[in-house]
Design a protein around this motif. Sequence first.
Motif, short mmCIF file in Angstrom:
data_model
loop_
_atom_site.label_atom_id
_atom_site.label_comp_id
_atom_site.label_asym_id
_atom_site.label_seq_id
_atom_site.Cartn_x
_atom_site.Cartn_y
_atom_site.Cartn_z
N UNK A 17 0.84 -1.21 0.00
CA UNK A 17 0.00 0.00 0.00
C UNK A 17 0.87 1.26 0.00
N UNK A 18 1.93 1.26 0.80
CA UNK A 18 2.82 2.43 0.86
C UNK A 18 3.48 2.68 -0.50
N UNK A 19 3.96 1.63 -1.15
CA UNK A 19 4.55 1.79 -2.47
C UNK A 19 3.51 2.27 -3.48
N UNK A 20 2.30 1.73 -3.39
CA UNK A 20 1.24 2.14 -4.31
C UNK A 20 0.86 3.60 -4.09
N UNK A 21 0.83 4.04 -2.84
CA UNK A 21 0.52 5.44 -2.53
C UNK A 21 1.59 6.36 -3.12
N UNK A 22 2.85 5.95 -3.00
CA UNK A 22 3.93 6.78 -3.55
C UNK A 22 3.85 6.83 -5.07
N UNK A 23 3.48 5.73 -5.69
CA UNK A 23 3.28 5.70 -7.14
C UNK A 23 2.12 6.62 -7.53
N UNK A 24 1.01 6.50 -6.81
CA UNK A 24 -0.16 7.33 -7.10
C UNK A 24 0.14 8.81 -6.89
N UNK A 184 4.69 12.44 2.26
CA UNK A 184 5.28 11.53 1.28
C UNK A 184 6.67 11.04 1.65
N UNK A 185 7.48 11.83 2.35
CA UNK A 185 8.79 11.34 2.74
C UNK A 185 8.70 10.16 3.70
N UNK A 186 7.83 10.21 4.73
CA UNK A 186 7.65 9.00 5.54
C UNK A 186 7.12 7.82 4.73
N UNK A 187 6.24 8.07 3.77
CA UNK A 187 5.73 6.97 2.93
C UNK A 187 6.88 6.31 2.18
N UNK A 188 7.77 7.12 1.62
CA UNK A 188 8.93 6.59 0.88
C UNK A 188 9.79 5.71 1.78
N UNK A 190 9.18 4.45 4.91
CA UNK A 190 8.48 3.36 5.58
C UNK A 190 8.18 2.21 4.62
N UNK A 191 7.99 2.53 3.34
CA UNK A 191 7.79 1.47 2.35
C UNK A 191 9.00 0.57 2.28
#
Length: 220
Positions: A17-24, A184-188, A190-191
């Motif tokens: 989900x985290x990778x998909x969010x960063x892609x989106x 977005x930096x935490x998403x990157x 944490x993924x």
Amino acid sequence: MKRILTPRWLIVILTGVLFAVYSAYNIFVLFRDIPRGLPTVGIVITAVVALMFAVLAMYMWTAGIKGKKHIMFMIVRRTTFIIAMLVIIGLKLRLIVRVINYVDYTKFHTILYVASYFMMLMGLIILFVYYAFILNRLPLFPRAGVILPRTVILLFLLGLIAEMILLYVYGIGLEASALRSMVMQPVFYLGFIGLLLHFLYPIEIVPKQTNDKTTDAPSD
């Protein structure tokens, strides 16, 4: 057979989900910034980043596919993951001269920025080496198989902390706005931390059938 939601599979799902969010997010940037005059180079890079993180998301969500009939898929899955990592590393490396030129040893925030960049870059490179050359040969590298992923997790955590200090203390965000940097930096980071936890988590052994003595395990 229904998939039981274990801690390992929770990591798999959430990391995907985290990778998909960063892609989106990068797709959102494309649609938002192209009408505002985003240059061609920026369009290409943003599109490539979106694609690579979509590949990482699919890699996580297909972690349970296994067995002899899926060998070709597993080869393609591993190959696309390696390509995605190489592309992401390459995109980060292209900034190295600009980052080095940015440092001013009289200003702590520039040192912190350069440190966060190199921690992130080294983490990605070590992750690539670990996956490409060690993960499938863990019995040959018992110490490296434990030390390397934990080292990368530490590098990513320190990189994230450094970037949050830059954002909250110095008001310097790596995204177009403070809010986007905050999210977005935490998403990157944490993924990738989730990906490494997935590699470190003990493999689950699940019987194929109740009347079959053979066992199977999720492939990485």
